[in-house]
Every structure is written in C-alpha cells, then in structure tokens.
Scaffold this motif. Sequence first.
Motif, PDB file in Angstrom:
ATOM      1  N   ASN A   1       0.804  -1.219   0.000  1.00 46.32           N
ATOM      2  CA  ASN A   1       0.000   0.000   0.000  1.00 46.32           C
ATOM      3  C   ASN A   1       0.837   1.269   0.000  1.00 46.32           C
ATOM      4  O   ASN A   1       0.302   2.357   0.200  1.00 46.32           O
ATOM      5  CB  ASN A   1      -0.941   0.008   1.204  1.00 46.32           C
ATOM      6  CG  ASN A   1      -1.967  -1.091   1.112  1.00 46.32           C
ATOM      7  OD1 ASN A   1      -2.345  -1.503   0.035  1.00 46.32           O
ATOM      8  ND2 ASN A   1      -2.411  -1.588   2.251  1.00 46.32           N
TER       9      ASN A   1
ATOM     10  N   ASN B   1       2.257   3.006  -2.377  1.00 48.22           N
ATOM     11  CA  ASN B   1       1.895   3.995  -3.398  1.00 48.22           C
ATOM     12  C   ASN B   1       0.442   3.803  -3.843  1.00 48.22           C
ATOM     13  O   ASN B   1       0.125   3.952  -5.023  1.00 48.22           O
ATOM     14  CB  ASN B   1       2.860   3.910  -4.584  1.00 48.22           C
ATOM     15  CG  ASN B   1       2.848   2.548  -5.235  1.00 48.22           C
ATOM     16  OD1 ASN B   1       2.194   1.631  -4.755  1.00 48.22           O
ATOM     17  ND2 ASN B   1       3.571   2.405  -6.325  1.00 48.22           N
ATOM     18  N   LEU B   2      -0.415   3.513  -2.920  1.00 47.26           N
ATOM     19  CA  LEU B   2      -1.813   3.220  -3.231  1.00 47.26           C
ATOM     20  C   LEU B   2      -2.527   4.422  -3.839  1.00 47.26           C
ATOM     21  O   LEU B   2      -3.249   4.290  -4.833  1.00 47.26           O
ATOM     22  CB  LEU B   2      -2.546   2.758  -1.969  1.00 47.26           C
ATOM     23  CG  LEU B   2      -3.989   2.325  -2.138  1.00 47.26           C
ATOM     24  CD1 LEU B   2      -4.049   1.084  -3.011  1.00 47.26           C
ATOM     25  CD2 LEU B   2      -4.606   2.030  -0.795  1.00 47.26           C
TER      26      LEU B   2
ATOM     27  N   GLU C   1      -1.315   6.995  -5.477  1.00 45.01           N
ATOM     28  CA  GLU C   1      -0.810   7.267  -6.831  1.00 45.01           C
ATOM     29  C   GLU C   1      -1.390   6.272  -7.835  1.00 45.01           C
ATOM     30  O   GLU C   1      -1.837   6.656  -8.915  1.00 45.01           O
ATOM     31  CB  GLU C   1       0.716   7.178  -6.826  1.00 45.01           C
ATOM     32  CG  GLU C   1       1.344   7.441  -8.172  1.00 45.01           C
ATOM     33  CD  GLU C   1       2.850   7.264  -8.131  1.00 45.01           C
ATOM     34  OE1 GLU C   1       3.427   7.009  -9.194  1.00 45.01           O
ATOM     35  OE2 GLU C   1       3.437   7.383  -7.036  1.00 45.01           O
ATOM     36  N   THR C   2      -1.419   5.003  -7.471  1.00 45.93           N
ATOM     37  CA  THR C   2      -1.981   3.970  -8.341  1.00 45.93           C
ATOM     38  C   THR C   2      -3.463   4.224  -8.587  1.00 45.93           C
ATOM     39  O   THR C   2      -3.951   4.074  -9.718  1.00 45.93           O
ATOM     40  CB  THR C   2      -1.783   2.583  -7.708  1.00 45.93           C
ATOM     41  OG1 THR C   2      -0.397   2.387  -7.461  1.00 45.93           O
ATOM     42  CG2 THR C   2      -2.299   1.481  -8.605  1.00 45.93           C
ATOM     43  N   LYS C   3      -4.185   4.611  -7.544  1.00 47.21           N
ATOM     44  CA  LYS C   3      -5.618   4.895  -7.680  1.00 47.21           C
ATOM     45  C   LYS C   3      -5.852   6.054  -8.651  1.00 47.21           C
ATOM     46  O   LYS C   3      -6.742   5.993  -9.493  1.00 47.21           O
ATOM     47  CB  LYS C   3      -6.199   5.210  -6.298  1.00 47.21           C
ATOM     48  CG  LYS C   3      -7.701   5.340  -6.274  1.00 47.21           C
ATOM     49  CD  LYS C   3      -8.178   5.377  -4.838  1.00 47.21           C
ATOM     50  CE  LYS C   3      -8.751   6.724  -4.548  1.00 47.21           C
ATOM     51  NZ  LYS C   3      -9.296   6.856  -3.202  1.00 47.21           N
ATOM     52  N   ASN C   4      -5.050   7.106  -8.535  1.00 42.60           N
ATOM     53  CA  ASN C   4      -5.194   8.254  -9.435  1.00 42.60           C
ATOM     54  C   ASN C   4      -4.906   7.869 -10.878  1.00 42.60           C
ATOM     55  O   ASN C   4      -5.609   8.312 -11.797  1.00 42.60           O
ATOM     56  CB  ASN C   4      -4.271   9.387  -9.001  1.00 42.60           C
ATOM     57  CG  ASN C   4      -4.723  10.024  -7.706  1.00 42.60           C
ATOM     58  OD1 ASN C   4      -5.884   9.918  -7.326  1.00 42.60           O
ATOM     59  ND2 ASN C   4      -3.795  10.665  -7.006  1.00 42.60           N
ATOM     60  N   ILE C   5      -3.900   7.039 -11.097  1.00 36.15           N
ATOM     61  CA  ILE C   5      -3.581   6.590 -12.461  1.00 36.15           C
ATOM     62  C   ILE C   5      -4.726   5.768 -13.034  1.00 36.15           C
ATOM     63  O   ILE C   5      -5.131   5.962 -14.183  1.00 36.15           O
ATOM     64  CB  ILE C   5      -2.265   5.785 -12.458  1.00 36.15           C
ATOM     65  CG1 ILE C   5      -1.090   6.717 -12.163  1.00 36.15           C
ATOM     66  CG2 ILE C   5      -2.054   5.061 -13.775  1.00 36.15           C
ATOM     67  CD1 ILE C   5       0.217   5.990 -11.909  1.00 36.15           C
ATOM     68  N   GLU C   6      -5.279   4.854 -12.238  1.00 37.75           N
ATOM     69  CA  GLU C   6      -6.394   4.024 -12.710  1.00 37.75           C
ATOM     70  C   GLU C   6      -7.622   4.868 -13.024  1.00 37.75           C
ATOM     71  O   GLU C   6      -8.329   4.609 -13.999  1.00 37.75           O
ATOM     72  CB  GLU C   6      -6.725   2.964 -11.662  1.00 37.75           C
ATOM     73  CG  GLU C   6      -5.699   1.868 -11.566  1.00 37.75           C
ATOM     74  CD  GLU C   6      -5.990   0.885 -10.454  1.00 37.75           C
ATOM     75  OE1 GLU C   6      -6.939   1.113  -9.656  1.00 37.75           O
ATOM     76  OE2 GLU C   6      -5.260  -0.119 -10.362  1.00 37.75           O
TER      77      GLU C   6
END
Length: 114
Positions: free
Chosen positions: A57, A59-60, A62-67
């Motif tokens: 978790n 970079n959770l 950041e990953t959510k924003n990219i998705e």
Amino acid sequence: MHPPLDRPHPDCQPEIDALRHCHATESKLKFWACNEIKSNLDECFKQEKKRMLQHLNANLEETKNIEQAQAALAFDRKETFQEFLAKDKEYQKDLECERLRQQQGGSWFSSFFS
C-alpha cells in the motif's frame, strides 16, 4: 491456525523450525507443550503481514489516481469519477442527508424501527 509453513517465511524461519522440532519431540497427548512457541510464531506472522501490507500500500493513492485517469480516458470523459460525483446534485443531497442523520446519532437501520 497459521498459514502453510511450506511457503518461504524468511523472517519467521527460527520460529518455524522451533515449532517443527517441538511437534517432533513432544508427546501428542501433551497438547499444551508447544503453545508458547506457537504464540511466538503467530506474532511473527502478524508482523510479517503488517510489513507486507505496508509495502503493497506504499503507493496506493498514486496507483488509484492513475487508474481513475485511465478509466476516464476509456469512457471518453474529461473528469474523474470523484469529480463527477462532486457535481452530481442528487448524490450531494443524499450525502448531506446521511451526514445529518449521522450527527443526530441515528442510522438508516434505526429509521426503520422508530
């Protein structure tokens, strides 16, 4: 109950070896003989799981924003889902009603029985 001991657990290997040795040497009729070792193993597994979750978790956000950005592109939208919800008046009204209900100490469940 613990996870399978066949999977590598480098941080907990001494506890695993101690539990296996205890099971091999102690009588099966003396079921409490390995409890302390088992407790140490459970604590080690708990710490291992905590470290794994922190790593996963890290970079959770950041990953959510990219998705979300990719989903917006896929659906040919210029805004993310959160931006869409922020503009949706019906959703905002329902959200405000729920906030008021929470502040008054009631829940949706209690509204059916009052």
